[in-house]
Design an enzyme around this catalytic site. Structure first.
Site, PDB file in Angstrom:
ATOM      1  N   ALA A   1      24.695  24.702 138.278  1.00  0.00           N
ATOM      2  CA  ALA A   1      24.200  25.175 136.988  1.00  0.00           C
ATOM      3  C   ALA A   1      24.914  26.488 136.698  1.00  0.00           C
ATOM      4  CB  ALA A   1      22.689  25.389 137.062  1.00  0.00           C
TER       5      ALA A   1
ATOM      6  N   GLY B   1      23.721  22.222 141.156  1.00  0.00           N
ATOM      7  CA  GLY B   1      23.554  21.234 140.093  1.00  0.00           C
ATOM      8  C   GLY B   1      24.690  20.222 140.035  1.00  0.00           C
TER       9      GLY B   1
ATOM     10  N   GLU C   1      23.816  17.732 142.570  1.00  0.00           N
ATOM     11  CA  GLU C   1      22.667  16.994 142.015  1.00  0.00           C
ATOM     12  C   GLU C   1      23.111  15.998 140.934  1.00  0.00           C
ATOM     13  OE1 GLU C   1      20.722  20.828 141.355  1.00  0.00           O
ATOM     14  OE2 GLU C   1      18.984  20.028 142.407  1.00  0.00           O
TER      15      GLU C   1
ATOM     16  N   GLU D   1      21.817  27.030 146.681  1.00  0.00           N
ATOM     17  CA  GLU D   1      20.929  27.838 145.837  1.00  0.00           C
ATOM     18  C   GLU D   1      20.252  28.980 146.575  1.00  0.00           C
ATOM     19  OE1 GLU D   1      21.099  24.508 145.740  1.00  0.00           O
ATOM     20  OE2 GLU D   1      21.057  23.820 143.664  1.00  0.00           O
TER      21      GLU D   1
HETATM   22  C1  HXC Z   1      28.849  30.099 136.450  1.00  0.00           C
HETATM   23  C2  HXC Z   1      30.646  29.916 137.841  1.00  0.00           C
HETATM   24  C3  HXC Z   1      29.917  29.097 138.728  1.00  0.00           C
HETATM   25  C4  HXC Z   1      28.569  28.787 138.386  1.00  0.00           C
HETATM   26  C5  HXC Z   1      31.887  29.359 139.533  1.00  0.00           C
HETATM   27  N1  HXC Z   1      31.862  30.049 138.376  1.00  0.00           N
HETATM   28  N2  HXC Z   1      30.713  28.769 139.778  1.00  0.00           N
HETATM   29  N3  HXC Z   1      30.113  30.401 136.712  1.00  0.00           N
HETATM   30  N4  HXC Z   1      28.083  29.320 137.241  1.00  0.00           N
HETATM   31  N5  HXC Z   1      27.803  27.985 139.125  1.00  0.00           N
HETATM   32  C6  HXC Z   1      32.940  30.845 137.774  1.00  0.00           C
HETATM   33  C7  HXC Z   1      33.149  32.166 138.476  1.00  0.00           C
HETATM   34  O1  HXC Z   1      32.238  33.143 137.991  1.00  0.00           O
HETATM   35  C8  HXC Z   1      34.569  32.479 138.094  1.00  0.00           C
HETATM   36  O2  HXC Z   1      34.586  32.975 136.769  1.00  0.00           O
HETATM   37  C9  HXC Z   1      35.233  31.084 138.075  1.00  0.00           C
HETATM   38  O3  HXC Z   1      34.180  30.161 137.921  1.00  0.00           O
HETATM   39  C10 HXC Z   1      35.974  30.790 139.351  1.00  0.00           C
HETATM   40  O4  HXC Z   1      35.081  30.967 140.455  1.00  0.00           O
HETATM   41  P1  HXC Z   1      35.434  31.856 141.721  1.00  0.00           P
HETATM   42  O5  HXC Z   1      34.164  32.202 142.393  1.00  0.00           O
HETATM   43  O6  HXC Z   1      36.330  32.990 141.343  1.00  0.00           O
HETATM   44  O7  HXC Z   1      36.273  30.826 142.592  1.00  0.00           O
HETATM   45  P2  HXC Z   1      36.391  30.741 144.172  1.00  0.00           P
HETATM   46  O8  HXC Z   1      36.503  32.112 144.757  1.00  0.00           O
HETATM   47  O9  HXC Z   1      37.479  29.781 144.449  1.00  0.00           O
HETATM   48  O10 HXC Z   1      35.007  30.125 144.679  1.00  0.00           O
HETATM   49  C11 HXC Z   1      34.642  28.803 144.292  1.00  0.00           C
HETATM   50  C12 HXC Z   1      33.121  28.605 144.575  1.00  0.00           C
HETATM   51  C13 HXC Z   1      32.334  29.761 143.957  1.00  0.00           C
HETATM   52  C14 HXC Z   1      32.907  28.554 146.107  1.00  0.00           C
HETATM   53  C15 HXC Z   1      32.732  27.260 144.000  1.00  0.00           C
HETATM   54  O11 HXC Z   1      32.685  29.867 142.562  1.00  0.00           O
HETATM   55  C16 HXC Z   1      30.855  29.611 144.029  1.00  0.00           C
HETATM   56  O12 HXC Z   1      30.245  29.831 145.070  1.00  0.00           O
HETATM   57  N6  HXC Z   1      30.229  29.283 142.891  1.00  0.00           N
HETATM   58  C17 HXC Z   1      28.800  29.209 142.787  1.00  0.00           C
HETATM   59  C18 HXC Z   1      28.274  27.958 143.473  1.00  0.00           C
HETATM   60  C19 HXC Z   1      26.764  27.889 143.405  1.00  0.00           C
HETATM   61  O13 HXC Z   1      26.058  28.785 143.900  1.00  0.00           O
HETATM   62  N7  HXC Z   1      26.237  26.867 142.783  1.00  0.00           N
HETATM   63  C20 HXC Z   1      24.780  26.640 142.607  1.00  0.00           C
HETATM   64  C21 HXC Z   1      24.320  27.303 141.346  1.00  0.00           C
HETATM   65  S1  HXC Z   1      22.566  27.226 141.184  1.00  0.00           S
HETATM   66  P3  HXC Z   1      35.281  34.379 136.397  1.00  0.00           P
HETATM   67  O14 HXC Z   1      34.928  34.564 134.947  1.00  0.00           O
HETATM   68  O15 HXC Z   1      34.713  35.377 137.300  1.00  0.00           O
HETATM   69  O16 HXC Z   1      36.735  34.096 136.630  1.00  0.00           O
HETATM   70  C22 HXC Z   1      22.274  25.669 140.688  1.00  0.00           C
HETATM   71  C23 HXC Z   1      20.832  25.337 140.477  1.00  0.00           C
HETATM   72  C24 HXC Z   1      20.653  24.044 139.725  1.00  0.00           C
HETATM   73  O17 HXC Z   1      23.142  24.855 140.528  1.00  0.00           O
HETATM   74  C25 HXC Z   1      19.218  23.841 139.268  1.00  0.00           C
HETATM   75  C26 HXC Z   1      18.803  24.724 138.151  1.00  0.00           C
HETATM   76  C27 HXC Z   1      17.400  24.453 137.677  1.00  0.00           C
END
Ligand code: HXC
Length: 260
Positions: free
Chosen positions: A67, A112, A115, A135
């Site tokens: 998400a 997400g 999911e 998460e």
């Molecule tokens: C918003 C995101 C994002 C996310 C990545 N980006 N994941 N933006 N939401 N979930 C953005 C980053 O901010 C960044 O933007 C660009 O994408 C590239 O990501 P980087 O982190 O620079 O890349 P990298 O270092 O290669 O790492 C890749 C990654 C990491 C390991 C996938 O991005 C990461 O850990 N992302 C989050 C994963 C996560 O926690 N997902 C779960 C979310 S909670 P900028 O602008 O900085 O370049 C969820 C809950 C669902 O899903 C249910 C809700 C009710």
């Protein structure tokens, strides 16, 4: 089809849907969730000859990285529940869609994103795909069905480990655990998904829809899947397609199903 965050192409009965927010690793913002709901309640239903759907992510790095975390800061308990419920609505539509939906997982499938992939009927992963429910790193839990669907696919022990440690697993481990159906070389995810859908497309459409419904019923606490199977078998056997299937078998030719 007119969407902001989804690219769609429709060819040979297959709808290819690409989550198209590559710069944010295809993170699912609210707009994208709304577009998925519209797609599976309106646009896809209007396609003549639809045989199946493939969902993938734009670019080479991510299927969907979760998400959109940037939308979290404005949420409180009430709006957080609405946020989660909307994702459930979208993913339940996918899971219960009457044509097969395959996730072509071309990279990170996290939170997400994992999911979304799990809501699809099957998953084809590229060799570099990564799956996880990270998460707890953010002080939250999965909210789009991950605690339930991951547990169904991999069992309680591994689901606990993945949700509590936030560890990512590689595609081959996901295959070993039963989370994905196939692992293919990078770039061949959509091709493999198309190959599977082409095979399904030769079968009776009513039977395919009933099979999806009955298999899903195994996981529905308020439905007796055995009873539903009996009912559904009766519905299938009474179709023109079932007569055609049996006739084609006897005549040693391929069946020509009409979907009725
Ligand atoms: C918003 C995101 C994002 C996310 C990545 N980006 N994941 N933006 N939401 N979930 C953005 C980053 O901010 C960044 O933007 C660009 O994408 C590239 O990501 P980087 O982190 O620079 O890349 P990298 O270092 O290669 O790492 C890749 C990654 C990491 C390991 C996938 O991005 C990461 O850990 N992302 C989050 C994963 C996560 O926690 N997902 C779960 C979310 S909670 P900028 O602008 O900085 O370049 C969820 C809950 C669902 O899903 C249910 C809700 C009710």
């Amino acid at each position: 089809m007119n969407f902001t965050n989804l690219l769609t192409t429709f060819e040979n009965g297959i709808l290819l849907v690409t989550i198209n927010r590559e710069k944010a690793l295809n993170a699912l913002n609210q707009q994208t969730i709304s577009e998925l709901i519209k797609l599976f309640t309106e646009d896809a239903l209007m396609l003549q000859g639809l045989k199946g759907v493939i969902i993938t992510g734009a670019g080479e790095k991510a299927f969907v990285a979760g998400a959109d975390i940037k939308e979290f800061s404005k949420l409180d308990a009430e709006s957080g529940k609405i946020f989660a419920r909307r994702g459930h609505e979208a993913f339940n539509l996918i899971e219960n869609f009457d044509k097969p939906v395959i996730a072509a997982v071309n990279g990170f499938a996290l939170g997400g994103g994992c999911e979304l992939a799990m809501a699809c009927h099957m998953r084809v992963a590229g060799e570099k795909a990564r799956f996880g429910q990270p998460e707890v790193n953010l002080g939250i839990i999965a909210g789009y069905g991950g605690t339930q669907r991951l547990t169904r696919y991999v069992g309680k022990a591994k689901s606990m480990e993945l949700h509590l440690t936030a560890d990512m697993i590689k595609a081959d481990e996901a295959l070993r655990l039963g989370l994905v159906n196939h692992v293919v070389p990078v770039g061949e995810e959509v091709t493999k998904a198309k190959e599977i859908l082409a095979k399904v497309a030769t079968k009776g459409p009513v039977a395919i829809a009933k099979a999806i419904e009955c298999i899903n019923a195994y996981y529905k606490k308020n439905v007796n899947g055995f009873d539903l199977e009996i009912e559904s078998f009766g519905d299938c056997i009474d179709t023109e397609d079932a007569k055609e299937g049996a006739t084609a078998f006897v005549e040693k030719r391929a069946a020509n199903f009409k979907g009725r």
